[in-house]
Structures are given as C-alpha cells and as structure tokens.
Design an enzyme around this catalytic site. Structure first.
Site, PDB file in Angstrom:
ATOM      1  N   HIS A 450       0.858  -1.283  -0.052  1.00  0.00           N
ATOM      2  CA  HIS A 450      -0.046   0.140  -0.015  1.00  0.00           C
ATOM      3  C   HIS A 450       1.013   1.273   0.135  1.00  0.00           C
ATOM      4  O   HIS A 450       1.826   1.076   0.185  1.00  0.00           O
ATOM      5  CB  HIS A 450      -1.064   0.041   1.159  1.00  0.00           C
ATOM      6  CG  HIS A 450      -0.547  -0.053   2.322  1.00  0.00           C
ATOM      7  ND1 HIS A 450       0.487   1.000   3.069  1.00  0.00           N
ATOM      8  CD2 HIS A 450      -0.017  -1.168   3.394  1.00  0.00           C
ATOM      9  CE1 HIS A 450       0.980   0.552   4.350  1.00  0.00           C
ATOM     10  NE2 HIS A 450       0.736  -0.704   4.420  1.00  0.00           N
ATOM     11  N   SER A 452       2.319   5.172   1.040  1.00  0.00           N
ATOM     12  CA  SER A 452       2.411   5.965   2.214  1.00  0.00           C
ATOM     13  C   SER A 452       3.803   7.094   1.941  1.00  0.00           C
ATOM     14  O   SER A 452       3.727   7.470   1.041  1.00  0.00           O
ATOM     15  CB  SER A 452       2.589   5.004   3.451  1.00  0.00           C
ATOM     16  OG  SER A 452       2.968   5.741   4.716  1.00  0.00           O
TER      17      SER A 452
END
Length: 913
Positions: A450, A452
């Site tokens: 994911h 970030s």
C-alpha cells in the site's frame, strides 16, 4: 556546436554560432519609426516584422551599397510562395558575400500554440551561385525533396533541415566537401543515401524523429563524426561498420526497436555516452553492460523472448501501458490492466495487472527532508528526498514495485541500503534490492502492499530472527564474531529480535582518550518486540578489542559499557556481570536489551568518555562556504560540504563564483538544523519560504546537497563605497528572539555557543547611475509578481531573479522551450545587446507577466529548465515550491481551515511522536 550539447535547439544554436561575427554598426534602413533597425552592420534581420520580402525587394531596387556588406540574413518563410521565390531570386545578385542564410518557419503558431511551418517548398536554382555561403537554415518549412541547388553549394558547412516533410535525401548530398553539421530531425526519412558516407568532414549528424529502419553500411566512413543522434526511429539493427567511427563521442539510439547491438561499439576509443534506453534489448554484450557511459533503462534485459503467436481464437492480452510523466504532472490513473510509470523526480512504479479492481487515481509528491519527516537511527544516513504516494493505506490486490533513485555512499562496508516507510503509525524497513543505473547512481527496489511515505536510508547491517520458546541463535552477518544465544525458556511466546553492529575505528578512540593502547570492540545494538525482559538470561558474545587477547589482557582495563535508555547515558556494568573470556571473545548474560560496548583502557571512569566517543561516531566533519557569483555579486551561494568534497566542489564552482576560503572544520550530526544569518548591513533580498526573520534555514544530511543560493541587498549607500558585510552560521533552529549582532558576537566563542563560522561578504561599489538589471535599449521594470499560487507553490519576484541569475548563456534554450517565438528572442537580444543579464531578466519576466493567473505556469517553467539540461535550477525551483507548500499547509492547520485528513493518523509527525 557546444551550444547544441548544452540544450539549445540545433537550428537556433547553429544560427547563433554563425551570427556571432556580425558587427553592431547601425544602418539607416529602419522598419517603422521607433522600431529596431533591420540592417545592423553585416546582419540583415527581415524576420522581425511581417513583409520581409517586400522590404528586401525595396532594398534591392534601391541598389543600396550596404547590401554588398551583408553576410548574415534572416527572412521569415511565412510569406506568399510566389513572392518568396521572386525575392530569393534576387539574393545572388544583391548579396554576393552572404555567408549565412536563415529561411525558417515556426515564427507563427496555431490556436493550440503549435508552430506553423513556412510556405517554402523549394529554392531558386540561382542560389547555388552564393559561393561564400557556409550556413543554411531551412527548418520548419514544407520541403518534400531537397532543393537541387544545395548539393552545388560546395562551401556549405552547416545545413539545417529539421521539421520538414523530407522522405529521402539525394545521393548528390555526398558532394558537399565542407559539410560539418547536418540536422534533419522531425522529418519522414525512411532511408539514407549511400553517399552519406563520403562526407569526410561531417562532425554532427542528427536524424532523430524520423522513420528509419535501417542504416547503410557506408555510414561507417564518417571518419570525423563526433555526435550521431538516431533517437526515435524504427531501427531494429545496427551495421557492424559503426565500429569505424573512431572519432565518435556521443551516440544516441534511444526509443528504437533494437534487439541487439554490435560488441564493437564498446571499443570506440573516444565514446563517452551511448544511449540505448527504451529499445527491445534482452541481451547486451558484457563489455557494454559494465561500461559507465551506457544508458540501458527501459529495455527488457534478462526477460524471456516473446512467445510464439497464439492459435486462432485465443484471447489476446493487451500490453501493459507505459507512462512517462513530466514535472508538471502530479497524478496519474491506474486501471486493472496495470501500468509501468516513470516519474520526473527519479521514481519508477510497476503496477501488475490486477493490482486494482477499479481505476484508482494516484497522487505523488517529492518532499524536502526535515527532521519531522525523516526518522533516522543514531547511525543512519539519509540518501533521498521523501516520497509521498497517495491514497494512503489503500491495500493493493498485488504488491506494487517501487524504484527510488539515489547516489550510493562511498563507505559501504558493513552497511546496507533500505527503503523506509510508514506503516500503521510506525516506521519499518522494506526488503530492498539494489539495481545499477550507472556506477554513481543506483535504484533501490522494493515491493509495497500500500502507499504511504518512502525514503532511502543507509544503515548498519541489520539482522533479525524470531525467537521461539525452544530458543535459537542470532549472529551478525557483518561481524560473524558477534552472537546472541537464546536458551530454551527465554520467552514463553515467539518474539522478534533485531541486531545492529557498528564498526569502530580505534584511532578515533585513542585520540579521544590520549592513550596509544586504547581499543574498543564493535558497538552492538539489540532490540526486541514484546516484553522488555527475557524469562531466562541471554548470552551475548562480543569480540575483544583489536590487539587484545584473553591470555594477555589486564582485566582491570576491560570495561563493559551499557547505554541506559531513554537518558542516552553510558554506564560501566563490568562489575555487575560475569565476563567469560576466551582467547578472542568475551561473553556475558543479560535479561534485557540495549547498546553494549567493550573497551580496553587504563582509564578508571569511562562513562563520560563513552558518551563523547559515541557522539564522535555520529558526527560528520564539514566545511561551510559562502561564494558570490562573479558577474552578479548580489547572488550568494551557501553550502555545507563534507571535507572530502570541498576541493572538488570548489574547483567546479570557482569558474563562476569567488569568495573567501572555506570555514574551519565543523562537526555536525545527521539531520541537524542550522541557519545562516547575514550581518553588518547585508540582508536577504527575498521572502523565501526557507527564511525565518531574514535567516536562511538548513538541515544537514551528509549525502544530500546542502546548498542554497540567495540574493542579498543592503540599506547602505553603495554609490559611495563598497559594503563589507558577513554571513555567520549557527546551530539549531532560528530562535524566536533573534539577538542583535553585537550580542551574538559576544557569545560566539562560548562553550555552548551555537555559532559555527563567519565568512566575509563584499558588495562592490556601484559605478554610474544605471540600476542593476537595466541594459541598453528599453529599460526593464520588474513589477512585483508571483507565479503560481500558495496551495500548489509559487515563485516570488526574488525567486524569479534567482532563476534568472543562474541561466547564463542557456537562456535562449529555456525561452524556446517555454514557447517564446524565435523572433522575440532576436528582439530581446537587440534591445539588450550589451547586457546578458538584461536579456535573461527581460525574457523571464516578460514571460511570467503573460502567465499571471494561468494554472500550470510554474510546472511549464520547471519542464523548460529540464528540457534545457538545467536540472540544477529545476531542482532548486522544486525545493522552493515544496517549502512554500509546507508553509501553506502549516498555516491552514494552525488556523483550523484544513479539512479533516483521513490519513492524518498515519502521518510521519504522529508516527515519530
């Protein structure tokens, strides 16, 4: 043709080179009252205003004697074709000494801003009588075949044919014995004449952006060729005769269909750059694969060859899209098909097919590093800026490949490079693989589930293991003598344990202790997840300090030091543990983890010395420099340099800058804040986002550029005498109450003083009444303006002045990439013909005034700088924009105007807190 290599369009560069010998003697032949003259010395500029053909016919009819002196003529080809042909027929009779003839189109644009081609389709046969002609520019026209008179111009050395409709070049082209530069980019060439190989004097050949699929073997006969550009064609193979280009220095072959390259290219003796990017190369000869001058990015190296055609009726799988984003784009769309994305900031992303179930818009931002965004361990070093990818926390169905470009550190022994990311309110290091872009630039590759924040960090080699209740053994891969043994029952449930070992130079310790026999073991850091203590003692093994053995040591000189968290003090715990000594190692048992260090010294109280020694391990020795630009002393370069880079950097800078010797050696920590304060009548002439109360703020990172350029001003009278000021460097952030200069001076040499160095700055006396930035001709008014907006980042007037001061002779290339017509460049050159700074500032500010209120203007400026090979200026502009955005975000958060951010819980600031 050095200007071509520096980023100028080839046509403009060659035109400028040929026109440098023109004499600025003003003739009486003017356009309209108040307009610049058309005839200046030996240069006749008929492309500045419409109706150039009529003006030339008028001068020829008058039989003006000045025409016999004309050597350089520019005429727009945006004229009626018949009138243009009639006018050119008069040239051989009236301009017999002509050396340079420019018949370019491209001065006019359509409604979408694209350059319009001129109406020129051929040339009169009589032009072959121009026996002195050496430079011919026919760019941006409608030529479908090469005019027959050109091969008869035996004195021609430069021929510019770019942006036409040429489908072939004639064999007769090989009859030009003096041809040195040939540019035919952006045409429709499918083949090349064999006679091309007879051009023995040809040095630069640019045939990029055509339709070539093969090269004639005769091309190897170009014995004088130094630059060959065949980018963006359809070449599938290269002739072996290229090995005969013994003078070749630059070979550009990117964006073709090459599947192989001859090994002989690696043996060209003068080759300094071979660009093979974005081809179909799956295998490259080892001689080229290891060569530092070869660019191979975008090739399927090592991949299997394409599969055989599928049987009829088999559904076809579409090829994964490849995106190359410019600097003015900060987002892109990812579909379930997947894609490969290359960002302008040195980042690559690989989204496999099926990574997303629905289209997702990805946003990215490269942020300047600062302590609140960069989590570093005591012995870590930052190698990159901070990359933010959004949306935060959205999990992909398949992991996404991420590549971050960085410059590797010199000292790599017992250290490793990792990508660090924020995950669930804590920072962690991803499994990272290194891939070589060039010997001086590497890719850090990792897989991310994911998005970030991401950054590249150099850290001591780290080892980890999962300790089960049955016990296990953990040892260091960098120092095999360092081991930790976990007995059975040390934990009742599995827990993760981490080990880092820092190598220590004994010479540093001896210098600190002033003891020749002093020595220390490697520094060991142990940490764990779960409860702070183990249920059973854990055995730690450290190697004895260098030069010390268990058979001969004096046990009273052996000290086991333990770092007490969180106070970060060191305690001597030798009497609290049972040290077991062998010939080479010392073993002891502990129940909780921290830092451990084994010293051998005759000193009895070593706790305070250990703290100083530990700080020395983390300090970097640097020098501070302050240089002023030679042609613009108001522009000051401030930089913090590691001692190993000072000499090389000064050799590179002193061609354009001058100033005092670097400061004495200063020691700084990684990520330490400091600031520069101008004193004694000198101030920063800007409202910069990195300025606080007139002080320029820095954060030191040993492997990044700690450099800023600022404009300074003074309230003192420079008409009477020079201003002798200074710049001082201080540790820490700018205090809320900045002390007066006299008070700061009294505290400079104190024990805990933040002062580091002071360097002199001199603004020379102004001579004459002309204001800076005003040249001859029309004076330039620098009205206050801001480019962009606060939310996305803006450039102030002072920022634009800083950009203008950095461009130098590259400004025409930047102007052309900004979309300014060549005619306007010529007009600026005339109005400020003796003032380079005036030319640059007039160009930049006149463009900026036209962009006022328009979105994307700053992005277009950054892109133009990159296209002109001024990446240094583009990087500084991005830094100013990023600081401005951060200040804007901080201000709206302070005032409570910011909307709630669902990702705020996973921000770097909250993670470090």
């Amino acid at each position: 043709m050095a200007a071509v290599a520096e980023g100028l369009e080839p046509e403009a560069a060659a035109t400028e080179d040929a026109a440098q010998d023109a004499v600025d003697a003003v003739d009486a032949a003017h356009a309209e009252p108040g307009d610049p003259p058309l005839l200046v010395g030996s240069r006749l500029s008929l492309d500045l205003y419409p109706g150039g053909c009529q003006r030339l016919l008028h001068l020829c009819a008058r039989q003006s004697p000045q025409l016999l002196e004309v050597q350089f003529m520019q005429l727009s080809s945006h004229e009626d074709p018949r009138l243009l042909e009639t006018t050119l027929a008069q040239v051989p009779c009236s301009l017999r000494h002509l050396r340079s003839l420019v018949l370019r189109g491209g001065q006019q644009r359509d409604v979408l801003g694209a350059c319009l081609r001129g109406s020129l389709t051929t040339l009169p046969a009589g032009l072959s009588g121009l026996t002195h002609l050496a430079h011919l520019d026919l760019s941006f026209n409608s030529l479908e075949t090469l005019p027959g008179c050109i091969p008869q111009m035996h004195g021609l050395s430069t021929l510019l044919l770019s942006h036409n409709h040429l489908s072939e070049l004639p064999e007769a082209l090989g009859a030009l014995p003096a041809l040195t530069f040939l540019y035919a980019t952006h045409n429709c060439l499918r083949t090349l004449p064999k006679a091309l190989g007879a051009l023995s004097t040809l040095q630069c050949l640019d045939l990029s952006q055509n339709l070539l699929d093969t090269l004639p073997p005769e091309i190897g006969g170009l014995s004088s060729l130094t630059e060959l550009n065949l980018a963006s064609n359809r070449l599938q193979s290269l002739p072996a005769s290229l090995a005969g280009l013994r003078s070749l220095r630059l070979l550009v072959l990117h964006s073709n269909l090459l599947t192989s390259v001859p090994t002989s290219l690696a043996h060209l003796p003068l080759l300094t750059r071979l660009d093979l990017r974005d081809n179909q190369l799956r295998d490259v000869p080892p001689e080229l694969l290891d060569a530092p001058f070869v660019r191979l990015r975008g090739n399927p190296l090592g991949e299997a060859p394409p599969a055989l055609p599928s049987p009829p009726g088999t559904p076809t799988i579409p090829e994964m899209p490849r995106l190359f984003l410019n600097s003015d784009l900060d987002s892109f769309l990812v579909t379930p098909q997947g894609c490969s994305v290359t960002l302008a900031c040195g980042v690559r992303l690989q989204f496999p097919a099926g990574a997303t179930a629905t289209p997702v818009s990805i946003h990215y931002r490269l942020r300047l590093p600062e302590p609140r965004l960069v989590p570093l361990g005591p012995h870590d070093s930052l190698l990159s800026h901070v990359l933010e990818l959004q949306p935060h926390g959205v999990a992909f169905q398949q992991e996404v490949g991420l590549w971050l470009l960085f410059v590797p550190p010199r000292a790599r022994r017992c250290r490793e490079v990792v990508v660090r990311t924020l995950n669930d309110d804590s920072w962690s290091d991803l499994e990272t693989h290194l891939e070589e872009e060039t010997p001086k630039r590497l890719w850090a590759h990792c897989q991310v589930p994911h998005f970030s924040w991401f950054l590249v960090v150099s850290r001591p080699v780290s080892n980890a293991c999962l300790v089960p209740p049955e016990g296990t053994l953990l040892y260091s891969s960098g120092h095999p003598g360092v081991k930790v043994t976990f007995p059975p029952g040390a934990t009742d449930e599995p827990r993760q344990v981490y080990m880092q070992v820092v190598r220590v130079a004994s010479g540093e310790l001896r210098a600190l202790l002033e003891e020749p026999g002093a020595a220390a073991s490697p520094l060991l850091c142990l940490s764990q997840s779960g409860p702070p203590s183990f249920l059973q003692p854990v055995t730690v093994q450290l190697p004895l300090p260098p030069g010390v053995t268990g058979l001969s040591l004096d046990r009273s000189c052996l000290h086991l030091l333990y770092r007490t968290p969180p106070e970060a003090t060191w305690d001597d715990i030798t009497t609290q543990v049972a040290l077991e000594l062998t010939h080479l190692y010392a073993r002891f048992r502990v129940t909780h983890f921290s830092w451990y260090w084994l010293w051998y010294t005759a000193k009895t109280r070593v706790e305070g010395l250990a703290r100083k020694a530990w700080e020395r391990l983390r300090l970097h020795r640097v020098s501070l420099i302050a240089l002023q630009r030679r042609r613009d002393p108001e522009q000051v370069l401030l930089q913090c340099l590691p001692l190993s880079k000072v000499d090389a950097t000064l050799r590179r800078l002193l061609e354009r800058y001058r100033g005092p010797e670097p400061s004495d050696t200063v020691e700084m920590f990684e990520g330490e804040k400091f600031f520069a304060a101008f004193e004694k009548g000198i101030d920063v002439d800007a409202d910069r986002p990195d300025c606080v109360q007139g002080r320029v703020c820095f954060v030191f990172y040993s492997h990044l550029k700690n450099v800023k350029e600022v404009y300074v001003t003074t309230t003192l009278d420079r008409q009477a005498q020079a201003v002798r000021g200074q710049v001082s460097f201080y540790r820490g952030a700018v205090p809320e109450d900045v002390p007066e200069e006299a008070e700061a001076a009294r505290h400079r040499k104190g024990t805990d003083s933040p002062w580091m160095a002071t360097l002199p700055i001199k603004l020379p006396r102004l001579r004459g009444s002309k204001a800076p930035g005003q040249g001859q001709g029309t004076s330039l008014s620098l009205a206050p303006l801001n480019l962009g907006d606060a939310e996305t980042g803006f450039l102030t007037q002072s920022n634009l002045l800083n950009v203008a001061g950095r461009l130098g002779p590259d400004w025409p290339a930047v102007a052309l990439h900004l979309g300014m017509p060549y005619r306007e460049l010529q007009r600026i050159r005339h109005e400020f013909r003796d003032d380079l700074d005036g030319q640059i500032r007039h160009m930049l500010f006149s463009w900026a005034e036209r962009q006022a209120g328009q979105p994307g203007a700053v992005g277009r400026l950054v892109q133009a700088l990159e296209q002109s090979d001024r990446l240094d200026v583009a990087e500084e502009v991005r830094a100013v924009l990023e600081l401005g955005r951060q200040k804007y975000e901080d201000s709206i958060h302070r005032t409570g105007l910011a909307p709630p951010d669902p990702s705020a819980s996973a921000s770097p600031e909250s993670a470090q807190a």
